[in-house]
Design an enzyme around this catalytic site. Structure first.
Site, PDB file in Angstrom:
ATOM      1  N   CYS A 164      -2.122   8.275   3.724  1.00  8.38           N
ATOM      2  CA  CYS A 164      -1.920   7.874   2.327  1.00  8.38           C
ATOM      3  C   CYS A 164      -3.161   8.129   1.486  1.00  8.38           C
ATOM      4  CB  CYS A 164      -1.542   6.392   2.257  1.00  8.38           C
ATOM      5  SG  CYS A 164       0.038   5.996   3.022  1.00  8.38           S
TER       6      CYS A 164
ATOM      7  N   GLU B  52       0.885  -1.172   0.000  1.00  6.59           N
ATOM      8  CA  GLU B  52       0.000   0.000   0.000  1.00  6.59           C
ATOM      9  C   GLU B  52       0.913   1.210   0.000  1.00  6.59           C
ATOM     10  OE1 GLU B  52      -1.414   3.142   1.311  1.00  6.59           O
ATOM     11  OE2 GLU B  52      -2.313   2.201   3.077  1.00  6.59           O
TER      12      GLU B  52
END
Length: 472
Positions: free
Chosen positions: A280, A246
């Site tokens: 993120c 990720e």
């Protein structure tokens, strides 16, 4: 559940003694939080040896036993929630209140419970009287979990909980910026887990590289920058590890012309500024139709001006500092470049250099070109560029122009229209009238250079297992 009675004080005290460790400072005050152990490659090998010994019995224990242990782990986290939140706030900088430290600890227990409760039965693929084929999901062995500094506890649980549920042992390598909170979390989890099954190795880049390349480690889960993700891919190649990555995102939000500026302003704000923008999957570039551009800018500015920023242990604050000087410098540079280009600073952009800590004020930047560095580069901090567009086609093209695609969002009261636009956006998740709302039941993963592999839900469990087909 077996909880060590002295742990409540021990967790806080453990981050206060020097013990020849590496000094960790509070990014809000500059004060010393504690000292992190300096583990090395030899410590990693010890963790691998422990994991090898503990994992077979854990794999044989079955889903019911493993799920019960995860539920007990959730209970243990909840029993020590406030101590963990205090450590997290002091080390990472995020405030206790708002969607911050206490919120993160609550997410830890929620994801543990979700991983324990999701059913995963063998699947019958073919059963026609002549052929019967089933797919089963077997443990991989040892999983390496390399975590970031922005949500250090929560993302560690995202990695650890499904790995344990599927019968694996786990070695955690926390960020060098936030090791203390992860070490405290692992200590709590280990009050209820079998010895050796979960180990944290607090080291530097050499430890991360050794973990990614170790032949006994079957899978790496990593959350962090795209550059580091590429390095992990290279380190893992010789042993052909499974990977869930990720990576960086530069999430776009598209506000359609029929949106109500005041109604969506707070949702837009928290989509962009949760954890002071250090997420993120935060909203990092906002595209607004020219018909409501000024109204959205005004409404967002009003919301932003009411959000207090300061030291995390102050119960009144909901925004904190940047976690480290390097990230502060990135945000400062990008906002300065935007200002010099002629962009309009609606609020913020004027850090107080006299105060301690890495505080950068909540900043909104309007009338900015889509090719400006503040738009093109991931700022990962409290500065949001707001870009004007004329047509939806133009907005979608700008949203899709970058080589990342973690998340995105579309904002409109017309859900059918919003979903039509969402289908055109190149991102792993596209939210409607919200941004960054992850759910342990719903798979999450990136597109393009934002990574690959899925987390959460039944698909997340499958990615922590080796599928095996029984045919016959």
């Amino acid at each position: 559940m077996s909880v060590v009675p002295e742990m409540k004080q021990a967790l806080l005290a453990s981050v206060s003694a020097a013990d020849n460790g590496r000094k960790i400072k509070d990014p809000a005050t500059g004060e010393t939080v504690g000292y992190a152990p300096q583990h090395g490659v030899r410590d990693l090998q010890n963790a691998v040896d422990l994991a090898r010994s503990a994992q077979p019995a854990w794999a044989d224990a079955g889903h019911e036993t493993r799920s019960a242990a995860l539920l007990a782990a959730a209970d243990a986290v909840e029993a020590h929630a406030e101590e963990l939140a205090q450590i997290l706030s002091r080390e990472q900088g995020k405030p206790l209140n708002g969607p911050n430290a206490r919120f993160e600890i609550g997410a830890c227990s929620a994801w543990l419970r979700a991983a324990a409760g999701i059913p995963l039965e063998p699947e019958t693929l073919v059963d026609d009287g002549e052929t019967r084929a089933e797919v089963h999901y077997r443990p991989l062995g040892i999983v390496g979990a390399i975590g970031p500094w922005n949500w250090p506890m929560m993302i560690t649980i995202w990695q650890v909980a499904p790995a344990l549920r599927m019968g694996n042992a786990v070695i955690v390598k926390p960020s060098e910026y936030t090791p203390l909170s992860v070490l405290a979390l692992v200590e709590v989890l280990n009050t209820v887990l079998p010895a050796g099954l979960l180990t944290a190795v607090s080291g530097g880049r050499d430890v991360g590289e050794a973990l990614a390349s170790h032949p006994a480690v079957s899978k790496i889960m990593f959350t962090g920058s795209t550059a580091t993700g590429k390095a992990i891919i290279k380190s893992s190649a010789d042993s052909i590890k499974r990977l869930t990555l990720e990576l960086g995102g530069n999430d776009a939000g598209i506000v359609l012309p029929d949106a109500d500026a005041k109604a969506i302003a707070e949702g837009l704000f928290w989509g962009a500024f949760i954890n002071t923008g250090q997420t993120c999957a935060a909203l990092k570039r906002l595209y607004v139709h020219e018909d409501i551009y000024d109204a959205v800018c005004e409404a967002l500015t009003e919301v932003a001006s009411a959000m207090p920023m300061g030291v995390g242990l102050d119960e009144n604050n909901v925004l904190g500092p940047l976690q480290n000087k390097a990230q502060y410098d990135i945000v400062e540079r990008l906002v300065d470049e935007a200002r010099k280009s002629g962009a309009r600073i609606l609020i913020g952009g004027n850090p107080d250099t006299e105060q301690p800590g890495y505080f950068y004020p909540t900043t909104l930047v309007a009338d900015i070109d889509n090719n400006n560095p503040l738009v093109v580069e991931e700022q990962f901090g409290p500065a949001l560029p707001i870009i004007r567009y004329k047509t939806v086609d133009e907005a979608v093209a700008m949203a899709n122009a970058l080589d990342v695609g973690l998340g995105a969002s579309v904002w409109s009261p017309d859900l059918e229209q919003a979903r039509t636009v969402a289908a055109r956006v190149q991102a792993g998740t596209v939210w409607i009238n919200k941004h960054g709302a992850v759910d342990p039941r719903i798979p999450f993963g990136g597109a393009k250079q934002s990574g690959y592999g899925l987390e959460f839900g039944v698909e997340g469990l499958k990615h922590l297992a080796q599928p095996q087909i029984i045919n016959g």
